[in-house]
Write a protein that holds these residues in place. Structure first.
Motif, PDB file in Angstrom:
ATOM      1  N   UNK A 117      -8.895  -1.365  10.495  1.00 11.05           N
ATOM      2  CA  UNK A 117      -8.302  -2.308  11.040  1.00 11.05           C
ATOM      3  C   UNK A 117      -7.495  -2.974  10.105  1.00 11.05           C
ATOM      4  N   UNK A 118      -6.315  -3.478  10.647  1.00 17.14           N
ATOM      5  CA  UNK A 118      -5.484  -4.467   9.758  1.00 17.14           C
ATOM      6  C   UNK A 118      -4.952  -5.544  10.653  1.00 17.14           C
ATOM      7  N   UNK A 119      -4.921  -6.668  10.082  1.00 13.94           N
ATOM      8  CA  UNK A 119      -4.257  -7.903  10.521  1.00 13.94           C
ATOM      9  C   UNK A 119      -2.676  -8.239  10.142  1.00 13.94           C
ATOM     10  N   UNK A 120      -2.177  -8.401  11.033  1.00 14.58           N
ATOM     11  CA  UNK A 120      -0.661  -8.593  10.498  1.00 14.58           C
ATOM     12  C   UNK A 120       0.126  -9.897  11.140  1.00 14.58           C
ATOM     13  N   UNK A 121       0.836 -10.422  10.482  1.00 17.26           N
ATOM     14  CA  UNK A 121       1.660 -11.492  11.118  1.00 17.26           C
ATOM     15  C   UNK A 121       2.549 -10.701  12.284  1.00 17.26           C
TER      16      UNK A 121
ATOM     17  N   UNK B  53     -14.487 -16.597   4.639  1.00 20.67           N
ATOM     18  CA  UNK B  53     -14.129 -17.807   4.216  1.00 20.67           C
ATOM     19  C   UNK B  53     -12.699 -18.095   3.612  1.00 20.67           C
ATOM     20  N   UNK B  54     -12.271 -17.090   3.152  1.00 25.79           N
ATOM     21  CA  UNK B  54     -10.643 -17.032   2.551  1.00 25.79           C
ATOM     22  C   UNK B  54      -9.654 -17.046   3.922  1.00 25.79           C
ATOM     23  N   UNK B  55     -10.172 -16.681   4.790  1.00 28.16           N
ATOM     24  CA  UNK B  55      -9.335 -16.676   6.188  1.00 28.16           C
ATOM     25  C   UNK B  55      -9.521 -18.027   6.687  1.00 28.16           C
ATOM     26  N   UNK B  56     -10.667 -18.725   6.484  1.00 25.78           N
ATOM     27  CA  UNK B  56     -10.820 -19.975   7.103  1.00 25.78           C
ATOM     28  C   UNK B  56      -9.960 -20.852   6.307  1.00 25.78           C
ATOM     29  N   UNK B  57      -9.632 -20.634   5.035  1.00 27.34           N
ATOM     30  CA  UNK B  57      -8.913 -21.613   4.121  1.00 27.34           C
ATOM     31  C   UNK B  57      -7.133 -21.247   4.509  1.00 27.34           C
ATOM     32  N   UNK B  58      -6.926 -20.122   4.901  1.00 25.42           N
ATOM     33  CA  UNK B  58      -5.560 -19.694   5.194  1.00 25.42           C
ATOM     34  C   UNK B  58      -5.289 -20.516   6.654  1.00 25.42           C
ATOM     35  N   UNK B  59      -6.584 -20.465   7.596  1.00 27.74           N
ATOM     36  CA  UNK B  59      -5.974 -21.309   8.881  1.00 27.74           C
ATOM     37  C   UNK B  59      -5.944 -22.988   8.410  1.00 27.74           C
ATOM     38  N   UNK B  60      -6.828 -23.357   7.471  1.00 27.30           N
ATOM     39  CA  UNK B  60      -6.631 -24.561   7.316  1.00 27.30           C
ATOM     40  C   UNK B  60      -5.187 -25.182   6.502  1.00 27.30           C
TER      41      UNK B  60
ATOM     42  N   UNK C  51      -7.824   3.767  14.288  1.00 24.36           N
ATOM     43  CA  UNK C  51      -7.220   2.506  13.684  1.00 24.36           C
ATOM     44  C   UNK C  51      -7.119   1.300  14.868  1.00 24.36           C
ATOM     45  N   UNK C  52      -6.817   0.266  14.138  1.00 24.77           N
ATOM     46  CA  UNK C  52      -6.608  -0.883  15.128  1.00 24.77           C
ATOM     47  C   UNK C  52      -6.029  -1.655  14.434  1.00 24.77           C
ATOM     48  N   UNK C  53      -4.776  -2.469  15.294  1.00 19.62           N
ATOM     49  CA  UNK C  53      -4.034  -3.371  14.582  1.00 19.62           C
ATOM     50  C   UNK C  53      -4.324  -4.626  15.403  1.00 19.62           C
ATOM     51  N   UNK C  54      -4.343  -5.950  14.642  1.00 17.21           N
ATOM     52  CA  UNK C  54      -4.232  -7.144  15.181  1.00 17.21           C
ATOM     53  C   UNK C  54      -3.014  -7.973  14.824  1.00 17.21           C
TER      54      UNK C  54
ATOM     55  N   UNK D 260      -6.091 -13.028  13.023  1.00 18.22           N
ATOM     56  CA  UNK D 260      -5.822 -11.536  13.031  1.00 18.22           C
ATOM     57  C   UNK D 260      -6.438 -10.789  12.069  1.00 18.22           C
ATOM     58  N   UNK D 261      -6.166 -11.534  10.908  1.00 19.91           N
ATOM     59  CA  UNK D 261      -7.007 -10.715   9.826  1.00 19.91           C
ATOM     60  C   UNK D 261      -8.551 -11.000   9.695  1.00 19.91           C
TER      61      UNK D 261
END
Ligand code: M6R
Length: 363
Positions: free
Chosen positions: A248-252, A57-64, A220-223, A233-234
């Motif tokens: 796994x990690x999501x990065x800009x 839900x936090x990632x939904x907020x970041x998108x918003x 390990x996987x990077x997004x 990605x996160x």
């Protein structure tokens, strides 16, 4: 009832075209371009938004945040509930506080909401369970219409949250006069076409499964993503670690050369979420930096993007063309299916991953 699927997660992933359509119908009810909310929320009387949530839900907020800033020219702060609640952040006048929660019972999110009582102009929630504590304690509760979600990994709730948040940002843009009628109409039309696009994305399941087979053999996987695709990605990384236990990690994408590029070698798969949008060329140059160091790229893009940049990648996942604002909703499908098939290949418990609860009602 898994309706013929092996797991609730699979069922819930495939339900997305139907439930997202339902969410869109309920906020764009007239067939026109006007977003209609249950309850009175006038964004022309507000100067800023504070959004608080946990996990997906936090990632939904970041998108918003990207939507509200770009479409409605509204400054947005986003925070993790467990941080927000103890930080005692000042809440300026003309601020709406917005809480996003599938269950509506997450302890930290509820505590953050209570902190905002008497401080924020309006308390708004975006929830899946209308009888939940968070819904009951808000001035306005906006249902996402996802239906019951059983898999611990949140899937259909995420895409329904995103759809509702995008429509909320469009309402804000209309109230504040920041978007042309034409732009508003384009967004509404794109939203109505979204369920069809989600179905087309689901049809890519065999290709996604092949890529997942490869991911299941790595540690390990990077997004990577840019702009609207950065929060996704996160989210893709969270989904993968949660159910397959692969780190796994999501990065800009733009952060790559500020550290994570040191991780890249021939063992490192990198999932690049990159529709052919305004920042595509920049994403591609980051992707080429990965390939130059023998990193194994899985490129998720559309026909144009794959034609332009697909050469030399490990694999590609093809998405239909979509209005750029809607790409994070559509590209959630490959993010979820990658995690799902990787977990299946590893033989983990997809619906009940170890150490996790569906609803985190304790701190
Ligand atoms: O019920 P909520 O939306 O408040 O839950 C928030 C998180 O606990 C939740 O999204 C969690 O991160 C999921 N397991 C992710 O798939």
């Amino acid at each position: 009832d898994k309706a013929g699927h092996k797991h609730f997660m699979a069922k819930e992933i495939t339900e997305q075209p139907v439930v997202v359509a339902e969410a869109i119908r309920s906020y764009l009810p007239t067939g026109g371009d006007e977003v209609v909310l249950p309850g009175n929320l006038d964004f022309s009387k507000l100067d800023r938004l504070t959004m608080v949530a946990c996990g997906t839900a936090f990632y939904a907020c970041l998108t918003a945040k990207y939507w509200f800033e770009r479409l409605a020219k509204m400054p947005v702060e986003v925070d993790i509930a467990s941080e927000f609640r103890y930080r005692e952040p000042p809440i300026p006048d003309r601020t709406a506080a917005l809480f996003v929660s599938q269950s509506g019972e997450t302890a930290d999110t509820l505590a953050a909401l209570r902190y905002c009582e008497g401080k924020a102009d309006k308390i708004v929630s975006v929830i899946n369970v209308p009888e939940s504590s968070i819904a009951r304690e808000s001035d306005i509760a906006l249902p996402i219409h996802a239906g019951v979600e059983i898999g611990v990994a949140s899937t259909k709730a995420f895409t329904c949250q995103l759809s509702v948040l995008l429509m909320l940002a469009l309402k804000a843009a209309a109230d504040r006069g920041t978007l042309s009628d034409e732009d508003l109409a384009d967004h509404a039309a794109a939203l109505r076409g979204l369920p069809t696009a989600l179905n087309t994305a689901l049809d890519q399941d065999p290709a996604i499964k092949k890529s997942a087979q490869r991911l299941s053999e790595t540690r390990d996987v990077l997004f990577l993503g840019r702009g609207l695709m950065y929060p996704l990605a996160m989210e893709g990384a969270l989904k993968l670690k949660e159910i397959s236990y692969i780190h796994a990690e999501g990065y800009a994408s733009g952060e790559l050369k500020h550290g994570p590029i040191a991780l890249i070698d021939k063992h490192m798969p990198v999932v690049v979420m990159a529709p052919r949008d305004a920042v595509f060329d920049k994403s591609v140059s980051n992707m080429q930096e990965v390939m130059a160091r023998k990193g194994k790229v899985i490129l998720v893009s559309d026909d144009d993007g794959i034609a332009e940049a697909g050469d030399g990648t490990w694999s590609t996942i093809r998405m239909p063309h979509i209005h750029p604002s809607l790409a994070p909703i559509l590209y959630s499908i490959p993010a979820q299916l990658l995690a799902y098939h990787t977990a299946i290949a590893k033989g983990t418990d997809v619906d009940q991953p170890r150490n996790l609860a569906k609803s985190v009602t304790v701190e």
